[in-house]
Design an enzyme around this catalytic site. Sequence first.
Site, short mmCIF file in Angstrom:
data_model
loop_
_atom_site.label_atom_id
_atom_site.label_comp_id
_atom_site.label_asym_id
_atom_site.label_seq_id
_atom_site.Cartn_x
_atom_site.Cartn_y
_atom_site.Cartn_z
N THR A 25 58.22 34.40 90.96
CA THR A 25 57.32 33.56 91.73
C THR A 25 55.88 33.85 91.32
OG1 THR A 25 58.83 33.44 93.58
CG2 THR A 25 56.53 32.96 94.05
N ASN A 235 64.08 40.98 101.96
CA ASN A 235 64.01 39.95 102.99
C ASN A 235 64.97 40.21 104.15
OD1 ASN A 235 61.91 38.23 102.04
ND2 ASN A 235 63.30 37.38 100.49
#
Length: 362
Positions: A25, A235
Site C-alpha cells: 500500500t 489487524n
Amino acid sequence: MTTAFDPIDLGGKTLANRIAMAPMTRSRADATAATATELMATYYAQRASAGLIITEGIQPSVGGQGYTNTPGLHSAQQIDAWRKVTDAVHAQGGTIFAQLMHTGRISHPSLLPDGLHPVAPSPVAAAGQVFTYQGPQDYVMPKELDPDGIARTIADYADAARNAIAAGFDGVEIHGANGYLIHQFLAPNTNLRTDNWGGGAADRARFGIEVATAVAEAIGGHRTGFRISPGNPYNDIAETDPPNVLETYTTLIAGLARLDLAYLHLVESPDRVLTARLRKDWPTAFILNPFTHPATTGPGALAHIEDGTADIIAFGALFLANPDLPDRLAAGGPYNTPDAATFYGGDHRGYTDYPPLPADSA
C-alpha cells in the site's frame, strides 16, 4: 538446480524470472476518484524487471476502501487511469497483476460514501485505530454481512476482476490475508457466524473459495492468484490454535486447487512445517513471502527457490529501495538500504517485514 533467474510458466504466461514485487500500500491515488496517478505509473514501470509485479491493494467496490488515497477498480474512470500504469509496465517488458483487497472492518465511515458503513462476517470491532482524512480514529463496530450482502460482495470481486483485464492487467491476486475481509471470514475471532458462512473450517473457508470461483469464472483461473497469511495477527486477527489453522487452510486451498488458479501466495508464519504442507498440497505456482522477522526479506531468501520451498520469492522493502532489484540480486548487490524514517504507506504484511517499510527512494 532451479534458480531465481530461470523463467517460469505462470498460468500460461512465461515470466522472465522468479522474483516478485510484493503488494504494498502506497496511498498515492487521487483521493477524489480513487484513480491511479502518473506517479504510480512511473513507480511500477521502474520495477518492471520483476518477473511479476503485484500491485498495492485495490478496492473492488466503494465500500471496500480502508485507507486514504487508495485506488479502486469499480469505475470507468479508474479503468482508464490504470491503463496508463499497465501500458507503462508492459512497455518495459513487465507482467503486472492487480491485487483486489476489500478491507472489511478495517475501515471507517469517514472513508466511505455517505450512508455506507464498514462490513464484516460478524459485528466484532477491531482493536486500534485507522488513519483517516481527519486523522487517526478508532475502528467502529462493523455491520454483519447478510446473505444478500455476501452475494453482492462476491459479485463485486468478479466485476473488479473484469475491470482489471479491461485495464490491461495480466491477472489479479485476491487478497485473502493480513486481516482484511476474506481473512476475517477465515479467522475464528472475527467470524462468529453459525450459518453456512461460519462455524467449522469448511464454512469459514467458503467465502474465500466462492470469491475465487467467481473471479476465475469471470477472467479464467490462469489469470487468478490468491494470497493467504495463516496465523498472521495483523489487524487484530487471532489464529492461535495450530490444529485449527492447519484445518482451515488445508480446507481453503483444497477448494482453491480445484479452480486451477495461476498461483498461491503465502505470507509465511514462523511455522515452516505449515509452509511445507501447503506447498505439498498446492498444484500450481507457489509464491513465498518468507518469514524474516525482525529483518526485511533479503537476498538470502532466493535459496528457497533453489531448495524447492517455493517457485517464486516476493520482496517488499528491498524492492522499494532498489527498483532494479533483479539485476542487483543477480550481481550480488550493492543494495540501497530501506529507510524507515521516510516511510509512509507500508505493505501491511504484519510480522513479515520489520521495521516499517520506506517510501519510494527511486
